[in-house]
Motif scaffolding. Structure first.
Motif, PDB file in Angstrom:
ATOM      1  N   HIS A   8       0.832  -1.205   0.000  1.00 20.77           N
ATOM      2  CA  HIS A   8       0.000   0.000   0.000  1.00 20.77           C
ATOM      3  C   HIS A   8       0.870   1.260   0.000  1.00 20.77           C
ATOM      4  O   HIS A   8       2.085   1.205   0.148  1.00 20.77           O
ATOM      5  CB  HIS A   8      -0.953  -0.008   1.193  1.00 20.77           C
ATOM      6  CG  HIS A   8      -0.260  -0.007   2.531  1.00 20.77           C
ATOM      7  ND1 HIS A   8       0.422   1.082   3.032  1.00 20.77           N
ATOM      8  CD2 HIS A   8      -0.167  -0.975   3.496  1.00 20.77           C
ATOM      9  CE1 HIS A   8       0.902   0.800   4.230  1.00 20.77           C
ATOM     10  NE2 HIS A   8       0.572  -0.446   4.536  1.00 20.77           N
ATOM     11  N   GLY A  14      -3.453  -1.706   4.545  1.00 22.05           N
ATOM     12  CA  GLY A  14      -3.864  -2.720   3.589  1.00 22.05           C
ATOM     13  C   GLY A  14      -5.349  -2.720   3.306  1.00 22.05           C
ATOM     14  O   GLY A  14      -5.783  -3.156   2.235  1.00 22.05           O
ATOM     15  N   ALA A  33      -2.725  -8.047   1.540  1.00 23.16           N
ATOM     16  CA  ALA A  33      -2.286  -6.648   1.597  1.00 23.16           C
ATOM     17  C   ALA A  33      -2.029  -6.302   3.060  1.00 23.16           C
ATOM     18  O   ALA A  33      -2.866  -5.691   3.730  1.00 23.16           O
ATOM     19  CB  ALA A  33      -3.343  -5.724   0.995  1.00 23.16           C
TER      20      ALA A  33
END
Length: 211
Positions: A8, A14, A33
């Motif tokens: 990110h 995330g 993520a």
């Protein structure tokens, strides 16, 4: 199927990629993520990249994605695991030995002068949640030079967001031409946070890199 691991952007989490992750998972892929340790002054970009690779269930068949400041992190992770592909999404592209704090002057960045540079095309409920989750950035992360001698030797792609008011398309085209020579950007009609404004369309583009 392919695992996508996503770095990110600066001051972010995330969560901003949860809709893209869901869309990729609906296609049969895995997507992770993690929140990177961006506020920890004891961590540097190498540690951020390790946080990415540590989140992987396997290092086989991985596409690494970097968004915005995540462009400094994604290639480090891609190099460390010999990724299947590397995909930048309206991302900063580092040069060897370049400190992130110097990137702005080195690339000739200028403010677009436009209002709402980040969320102008994002639904209001997602904007509110994203702003609640925003974080700070360590000074160390901006000052320490990028450690690679060159971009990793893996298939590399750049998704250019044509409605981005922060990294405008004209600016980004120049950066890509200079720092990823031979890479033709793929266009997406979205702003800086395409992961929240056009998650399905972004997932469709990323899924192409799994093939």
């Amino acid at each position: 199927m392919t695992t996508f691991v996503i770095a990110h952007g600066g001051g972010d989490v995330g969560w901003s990629w949860h809709l893209v992750a869901e869309a990729l998972q609906a296609k049969g892929h895995t997507a992770v993520a993690p929140d990177l340790p961006i506020e920890d002054e004891s961590k540097d970009l190498t540690d951020w990249a390790k946080a990415l690779t540590d989140a992987l269930p396997s290092t086989e068949d991985v596409v690494v994605v970097g968004h915005s400041f995540g462009g400094f992190v994604a290639p480090l992770a891609a190099a460390s695991i010999n990724a299947k592909a590397l995909a930048y999404v309206t991302a900063m592209l580092p040069a060897p030995g370049e400190a992130p704090g110097d990137w702005w002057d080195n690339t000739g960045y200028t403010d677009s002068g436009l209002e709402d540079k980040f969320f102008h095309d994002v639904p209001p409920d997602l904007v509110a949640e994203a702003q609640k989750r925003g974080r700070g950035m360590s000074e160390n992360s901006m000052a320490k030079p990028w450690p690679l001698d060159a971009m990793p030797n893996v298939p590399t792609h750049f998704i250019l967001c044509t409605e981005d008011r922060f990294f405008t398309q004209d600016f980004m085209r120049k950066v890509v031409k200079t720092r990823l020579p031979g890479t033709e950007p793929v266009e997406l009609a979205a702003g800086h946070y395409a992961s929240l404004s056009k998650p399905q369309e972004l997932a469709d583009l990323l899924a192409n890199y799994a093939r």
